[in-house]
Every structure is written in C-alpha cells, then in structure tokens.
Write an enzyme that holds these catalytic residues in place. Structure first.
Site, PDB file in Angstrom:
ATOM      1  N   SER A 188     -20.812 -38.532  57.037  1.00  0.00           N
ATOM      2  CA  SER A 188     -20.222 -38.629  55.704  1.00  0.00           C
ATOM      3  C   SER A 188     -21.318 -38.850  54.655  1.00  0.00           C
ATOM      4  O   SER A 188     -22.229 -38.041  54.533  1.00  0.00           O
ATOM      5  CB  SER A 188     -19.172 -39.742  55.693  1.00  0.00           C
ATOM      6  OG  SER A 188     -18.349 -39.667  54.548  1.00  0.00           O
TER       7      SER A 188
ATOM      8  N   ASP B 163     -10.085 -32.341  57.505  1.00  0.00           N
ATOM      9  CA  ASP B 163     -10.733 -33.466  56.829  1.00  0.00           C
ATOM     10  C   ASP B 163     -10.355 -33.432  55.349  1.00  0.00           C
ATOM     11  O   ASP B 163     -10.793 -32.554  54.609  1.00  0.00           O
ATOM     12  CB  ASP B 163     -12.251 -33.374  57.006  1.00  0.00           C
ATOM     13  CG  ASP B 163     -12.999 -34.597  56.500  1.00  0.00           C
ATOM     14  OD1 ASP B 163     -12.427 -35.360  55.690  1.00  0.00           O
ATOM     15  OD2 ASP B 163     -14.153 -34.797  56.919  1.00  0.00           O
TER      16      ASP B 163
ATOM     17  N   HIS C 220     -11.543 -36.896  59.385  1.00  0.00           N
ATOM     18  CA  HIS C 220     -12.876 -37.182  58.876  1.00  0.00           C
ATOM     19  C   HIS C 220     -13.834 -37.770  59.909  1.00  0.00           C
ATOM     20  O   HIS C 220     -14.994 -37.375  59.979  1.00  0.00           O
ATOM     21  CB  HIS C 220     -12.776 -38.127  57.671  1.00  0.00           C
ATOM     22  CG  HIS C 220     -14.089 -38.402  57.020  1.00  0.00           C
ATOM     23  ND1 HIS C 220     -14.915 -37.400  56.551  1.00  0.00           N
ATOM     24  CD2 HIS C 220     -14.749 -39.574  56.771  1.00  0.00           C
ATOM     25  CE1 HIS C 220     -16.009 -37.935  56.036  1.00  0.00           C
ATOM     26  NE2 HIS C 220     -15.947 -39.243  56.160  1.00  0.00           N
TER      27      HIS C 220
END
Length: 267
Positions: free
Chosen positions: A107, A212, A242
């Site tokens: 991320s 996601d 995610h």
C-alpha cells in the site's frame, strides 16, 4: 509461531522501532515496508513464511506509526521515510554482508518501496509491491476540503475474511482517526516524484486484488506503467481486496511471491 525481537534504529526524525524475525541459516534479507496507519506487527504471518524460505526479516514501524516516534500518521516528506528505510538497510547489511536484500512494500509502503528502489536500486536484489499506492489515489481528493473529513478506512475493504477487519478495528497500534493534511500532501508529492523518476531496473513483482476498493488496481496501473522495467511481473487476483497477505487466498499469494523471489535470487 516465530517470536520477533525488537531493535531501535535512529531515523531522520527520531527513533524507529523495528521487528526482527531471525533464522539460523539465512540466505537473504527481507525488508518490509508497511502501509498507512498500520504497523509492522500486522506482518507476523508474512514474516513466518519468509523465515521458512530462509529470510532474515526486518520490518520497521514508519515515522508516526506503531511504536515509532513522531506525531501519529504525520510526516511532511516521504523522502524522510525512504531515508529511514535506507538507515535500516545499511545497518542490517553491515551485520550480514553478502546477503541479497529484497524489499517488500504494501500500500503506502509500496509507494515508499517504489521510491526507495528508484533511488537505491544498487542495494536491492528484487522488489515486491503489494497493492502499492502509485499513479493516482482517490484519497488525495480529501485535500480539496478546507477541513479534512474523518473518513476512516473501512475494514471490509481489507479482506474477504471478516476476522481481519475485526482485528484491525481492535488493534490499538492502528490509527483509526482522520488523515493528516501534511501527510496527504507528502504522498501526493511522492507520487509525482515517482512518476517523473527512473524505471525499476531490478526484478519487480506487482500483486494486487481485482476488487481492491481502497487502492484500485486501475489507478495503480497508471503509475506502474511509468516505472516498470524490463524484468517486471504481475499477478492480479480475482475477488482479492486490499490486503492480499491477509486474504482468504493468502497462501496462493505468498507462494507466488516466494516463487518469484527464489527465481530471482537463484538466477
């Protein structure tokens, strides 16, 4: 369960807490860069799989995250955290000379890993980017508001496993408050720098969930396409949300990651 030990590393803006998972006969070093608002302790399972593949694993809590110093989730320049990652890299490389280093970023940590790789490619054997914030990110639209609204991460976007979201909400080291304006600006500036930076010449693997919603795959692809080098691989997982390392198919994801790393380290 493999217990981690702690070390402190002097970062550019204060002390960093780093978790270390050891193995008696290491063949390589894995550095993990976690995502926004979370901390390295959420990577226990990932670290255990890496140790099983003969990695020494090091995962810092970024500035303002977890048990590291700084105002919570606040930083004014992503290059500060990139420099912190390099400080850790230098320390562990000096302790274990000759071991190849693989950088794994998730991320926001994927963004940081991408920037680190652009600036320090010579120190890395391979790069793994998990749902990286690259290209564009819809969360940056919050900067248009005079006051940043309180829009916490929806735990349902993390994984199809509801226990992951429940644990995330109950974790006291996870930030559950609003985004900070300075941090969003720093992320925006970092994305612009990455878009204008060099391509990734080290072997790179990108993994992303097709579903996601927090960091949509299509947005990341706009950034990936700017920096992908000659040796680039990707896996997009149908139904994946995610946090692929916490998903219902996490064993499949980790197998793909370890297969990629083993191939690159042995090539």
């Amino acid at each position: 369960m493999i217990e981690s030990t702690d070390r402190e590393v002097s970062g550019r803006r204060g002390k960093l807490m780093v978790r270390e998972w050891a193995t008696p006969n290491p063949g390589w070093i894995a550095l993990i860069a976690h995502g926004y608002g979370e901390h390295s302790g959420r990577y226990q399972w990932v670290a255990e799989q890496l140790v099983g593949a003969r990695a020494l694993v090091y995962a810092p809590d970024h500035l303002g995250h977890g048990r590291s110093s700084g105002d919570r989730v606040h930083f004014e320049d992503a290059e500060t955290i990139v420099a912190d990652l390099d400080a850790l890299r230098q320390e562990v490389a000096a302790e274990h000379p000759g071991l190849p280093i693989v950088l794994i970023g998730h991320s926001m940590g994927g963004m940081l890993a991408g920037r680190y790789a652009q600036e320090h490619q010579e120190h890395l054997a391979a790069i793994v980017l998990s749902a990286p914030v690259l290209g564009t990110w819809h969360v940056l639209d919050l900067l248009e508001h005079d006051e940043i609204p309180d829009t916490p991460v929806d735990p349902a976007t993390l994984s199809r496993d509801p226990e992951v979201g429940a644990a995330y909400l109950a974790d006291p080291l996870v930030w559950h408050g609003p985004f900070k304006r300075a941090t969003l600006r720093a992320i925006d500036n970092c994305l612009l720098a990455i878009n204008d930076g060099p391509t990734l010449e080290r072997p790179t693997l990108w993994v992303h969930g097709e579903d996601d919603e927090l960091v949509p795959e299509a947005d990341t692809r706009t950034g990936i396409d700017r920096i992908r080098g000659a040796e680039f691989h990707e896996h997009i997982y149908p139904g994946g949300r995610h946090e692929l390392f916490n998903e219902t198919n996490k064993a499949e994801v980790m197998n793909d990651v370890l297969t990629f790393i083993a191939r690159e380290l042995n090539s």
